[in-house]
Design a protein around this motif. Sequence first.
Motif, PDB file in Angstrom:
ATOM      1  N   SER A  14      34.000  73.847 -17.617  1.00 60.91           N
ATOM      2  CA  SER A  14      35.064  74.711 -17.123  1.00 60.91           C
ATOM      3  C   SER A  14      36.389  74.093 -17.536  1.00 60.91           C
ATOM      4  N   ASP A 190      31.576  67.882  -4.698  1.00 57.05           N
ATOM      5  CA  ASP A 190      31.619  68.846  -5.801  1.00 57.05           C
ATOM      6  C   ASP A 190      33.049  69.080  -6.274  1.00 57.05           C
ATOM      7  N   GLN A 191      33.982  69.184  -5.330  1.00 56.54           N
ATOM      8  CA  GLN A 191      35.386  69.376  -5.701  1.00 56.54           C
ATOM      9  C   GLN A 191      35.930  68.144  -6.416  1.00 56.54           C
ATOM     10  N   GLU A 194      34.531  68.270  -9.862  1.00 58.88           N
ATOM     11  CA  GLU A 194      35.083  69.397 -10.622  1.00 58.88           C
ATOM     12  C   GLU A 194      36.486  69.096 -11.138  1.00 58.88           C
ATOM     13  N   HIS A 199      37.360  68.971 -15.056  1.00 57.99           N
ATOM     14  CA  HIS A 199      38.614  69.560 -15.531  1.00 57.99           C
ATOM     15  C   HIS A 199      39.486  68.545 -16.253  1.00 57.99           C
TER      16      HIS A 199
END
Length: 248
Positions: A14, A190-191, A194, A199
């Motif tokens: 992502s 998870d955040q 991520e 990112h």
Amino acid sequence: MDEALELSSFMPVSYGTQSEGEYIAFLWDAFRSNYEGGKFEFASLAFHLLYMSYVGFSIWQIRLVREQDFRRALIGFQSESEMKLLSAVNPFLFYEQLKESQIFRFLKLIGCANEQVGEFSKFVKRRNKIAHPSGTVFFNDRAAIDAEIVDMMREVRNIESHMKPVISDMYGRFLLDSAEQEELQYDTLDQEIEVNLIHRDYVSLKDIEICLEYDISVHAAHQKFELIGTLHHSLSERFGADIADVAA
């Protein structure tokens, strides 16, 4: 087509911004529609941009992990370009300061020889032939573009194999940075993964495969080793099935 679609596993899972994700999605759509419509010349241009995006993501990771080497590689650049390359906030901005053929020089920082760099960059010369009016259709059948894609994907795998030490160091840094905070920056693991890994570092499934091979026991003496193990397990839980699908 299947060979081309494999590139998606080398691209970030992502993106940090919606517009970046939309840009890559646009390139994939342009490739598929032109390939399926028999407009192989335009399909080749779209795939070339995807290939160069992959290279840019790799250079971004090199800059993150091998910053001093990256700085030394900038010797000879104008000071303004040097500062912009060092301060670029995303990989796409590299191409505002570099010609496409120039960016491959940074792959020497991961052990690629001049001959290999030449192999990586030869596609730029081919692209230039079809990006200008020449009166000739370079890719006039499916076999021709398929052969080009096979050639390009071979070089993608070659670059990724050289990137393994960089990816491993990048992941180790993420684990330690997360563990050494008083508390995690985000509410969930998870955040944390991520934002501060996927990112920030433009991580792909192929990169995650390397991350999951990382030996966390080297940090066994760390006072927050349990958290390091939990983060590593969370990464495996989240992406293990996706990696298995890619490998199948």
